[in-house]
Design an enzyme around this catalytic site. Structure first.
Site, PDB file in Angstrom:
ATOM      1  N   GLY A 125       1.020  -1.101  -0.059  1.00 25.31           N
ATOM      2  CA  GLY A 125      -0.040   0.095   0.032  1.00 25.31           C
ATOM      3  C   GLY A 125       0.891   1.154   0.009  1.00 25.31           C
ATOM      4  N   LYS A 175       5.586  11.533  -1.894  1.00 24.45           N
ATOM      5  CA  LYS A 175       6.657  10.287  -1.858  1.00 24.45           C
ATOM      6  C   LYS A 175       7.624  11.082  -0.814  1.00 24.45           C
ATOM      7  CE  LYS A 175       8.994   7.524  -5.223  1.00 24.45           C
ATOM      8  NZ  LYS A 175       9.436   7.445  -6.674  1.00 24.45           N
ATOM      9  N   ASP A 203       0.767  -2.737  -9.150  1.00 25.38           N
ATOM     10  CA  ASP A 203       0.620  -1.601  -8.485  1.00 25.38           C
ATOM     11  C   ASP A 203       1.135  -0.347  -8.884  1.00 25.38           C
ATOM     12  OD1 ASP A 203       3.012  -3.175  -7.726  1.00 25.38           O
ATOM     13  OD2 ASP A 203       3.413  -1.504  -6.194  1.00 25.38           O
ATOM     14  N   ASN A 204       1.781  -0.506  -9.822  1.00 25.87           N
ATOM     15  CA  ASN A 204       2.554   0.957 -10.505  1.00 25.87           C
ATOM     16  C   ASN A 204       1.730   1.336 -11.624  1.00 25.87           C
ATOM     17  OD1 ASN A 204       4.444   1.274  -8.553  1.00 25.87           O
ATOM     18  ND2 ASN A 204       6.018   0.309  -9.682  1.00 25.87           N
TER      19      ASN A 204
END
Length: 452
Positions: free
Chosen positions: A91, A114, A253-254
């Site tokens: 996650g 980020k 997930d990217n």
């Protein structure tokens, strides 16, 4: 904060999904916040360009809530296949979504971070970002935007005054927090997590949310969603190839379901048309090599189709998924002809030209950026010899879509190879000299203006 009511249009639609896809979190308390980069060109699209530097740092470094949008940061939950191995324990581990705004095209944009600190999904990570990682993301997003690739934009980079230890680069190294402007942060992995939990109601909400808020369609049809994602991701794969770009980590997930590229780690631009060229030192099998990126993205979209089986029949999903190839082929021709600066002809002629160009580039190891610079407008210079005779012939019927009258064409091609990336970082690391970075951004944007 100074607000232009015509440009600043806050939203908080993410909250309509409930807490099935996010966890409220708090940002880290950084020792310092030194503004290193603010992208006012992107900020103007969402009404943030009038912020003073102090206001910018307060909202994009200390994460004081922006008016009218999300009241607190939300770390998104998702699963994903990482190098084809399913991982249900991931996650947002060092980032969160902290605002949603409408841009000047009325698209819903997320402000995501980020390096903003630990979340419930950090596992053993420190939730931080190296300053070098932030600088590299600026360079990637600026270059991709200029080359016509749908991408997130790096909105802000703020140095945070912590010394970080990293095993794969010299340590301790400097830290930063980055903000990206992105058309949604809903990933294929978001759907995978809900399918894993067998939550049909949550899946229907997510499909409806994505169609309405990210595609502007009043629909709840999972087949329609898959069809749109197939088209967008096929286009993304095509644009990667035309740009000579290698993302490096095309895990599910990217992959954003809007088809907008984001989350840049070990990226590189290929110097030549080498299908086996890889970006990540840990990609030992070449799974995400330059020439395998369309296959990799298609495989990820297969995982979306598999997730949607929770609420849809397999037959229509498979039929829709199989359209990826027929979407990719014309998309790659369009992308390469755009970078070449010529007006497309008919599909068969365009496809033949692209195949001829790829063959010549692959067999001669001609630098990608040099070729597209020299051939822009469709007139290949005389010094390209016999190996490019077929390319010259194939270019014959093509007209230029714009003249080579921009000042950019009187210089040298703007490239982004690893040696220059390292040189730009060395100036910052060794002398705190940010001039090479800002000069490179200006050069990239000049190229983008010439190509548009």
């Amino acid at each position: 904060m100074p607000i232009n009511p015509q440009a600043y249009r806050p939203a908080k639609t993410l909250l309509t999904l409930g807490d099935t896809v996010f966890d409220p979190v708090a940002a880290a308390d950084f020792p310092e916040t030194r503004l290193r980069f603010r992208n006012d060109r992107a900020a103007a699209e969402v009404g943030l360009d009038a912020l003073t530097d102090d206001e910018w740092i307060a909202h994009l470094g200390r994460f004081e809530p922006l008016p009218g949008t999300l009241p607190q940061p939300l770390a998104l939950r998702y699963h994903g296949h990482q190098f084809r191995t399913y991982n249900p324990e991931i996650g947002d581990g060092r980032g969160f979504t902290f605002a949603q705004l409408r841009d000047d095209d009325d698209r819903l944009m997320d402000l995501g971070t980020k390096g903003s600190g630990q979340t419930p999904w950090s596992r053993f990570g420190d939730g931080r970002l190296t300053l070098k990682g932030g600088v590299r993301e600026i360079l990637a997003t600026e270059m991709l935007e200029a080359l016509g690739v749908p991408t997130s934009r790096t909105l802000s980079l703020i140095e945070t005054g912590e010394a970080l230890d990293r095993g794969d680069e010299p340590s301790p190294t400097r830290s930063a927090v980055m903000v990206r402007l992105n058309h949604g942060h809903i990933r294929i992995g978001t759907f995978q997590r809900i399918a894993y939990e067998r939550d049909e109601a949550a899946m229907r909400r997510l499909v409806g949310y994505t169609l309405r808020n990210l595609y502007g369609e009043d629909s709840d049809d999972p087949i329609r969603l898959l069809d749109l994602v197939v088209a967008r991701t096929a286009t993304l794969a095509a644009r990667y190839m035309a740009a000579g770009f290698v993302h490096g980590v095309l895990n599910s997930d990217n992959i954003n379901v809007t088809g907008e590229s984001f989350d840049y780690g070990p990226w590189r631009f290929a110097p030549t048309w080498d299908p086996a060229f890889t970006a990540a030192y840990f990609d030992h099998r070449g799974l995400y090599a330059f020439g395998r990126q369309p296959e990799a993205i298609h495989w990820d979209v297969m995982q979306l189709a598999a997730s949607l089986r929770l609420i849809a029949e397999s037959g229509p999903l498979v039929e829709t998924l199989e359209r990826f190839g027929e979407r990719y082929q014309p998309a790659v021709a369009t992308a390469i002809l755009w970078r070449l600066g010529v007006i497309p002809q008919d599909p068969d002629t365009d496809r033949a030209l692209v195949q001829t160009i790829e063959q010549a580039l692959r067999t001669t190891a001609t630098p990608i950026d040099r070729f597209f610079f020299d051939a822009f407008g469709g007139a290949l210079p005389d010094h390209y010899g016999d190996a490019f005779a077929a390319v010259r012939t194939a270019l014959g019927p093509y007209a230029a879509r714009r003249a080579r009258d921009h000042d950019y064409w009187r210089g040298e091609p703007c490239a982004m190879l690893i040696d220059e990336v390292e040189s730009i970082w060395s100036a910052i690391a060794d002398r705190d000299d940010w001039a090479p970075l800002h000069a490179k951004i200006a050069a990239i944007r000049k190229m983008g203006d010439a190509l548009r």
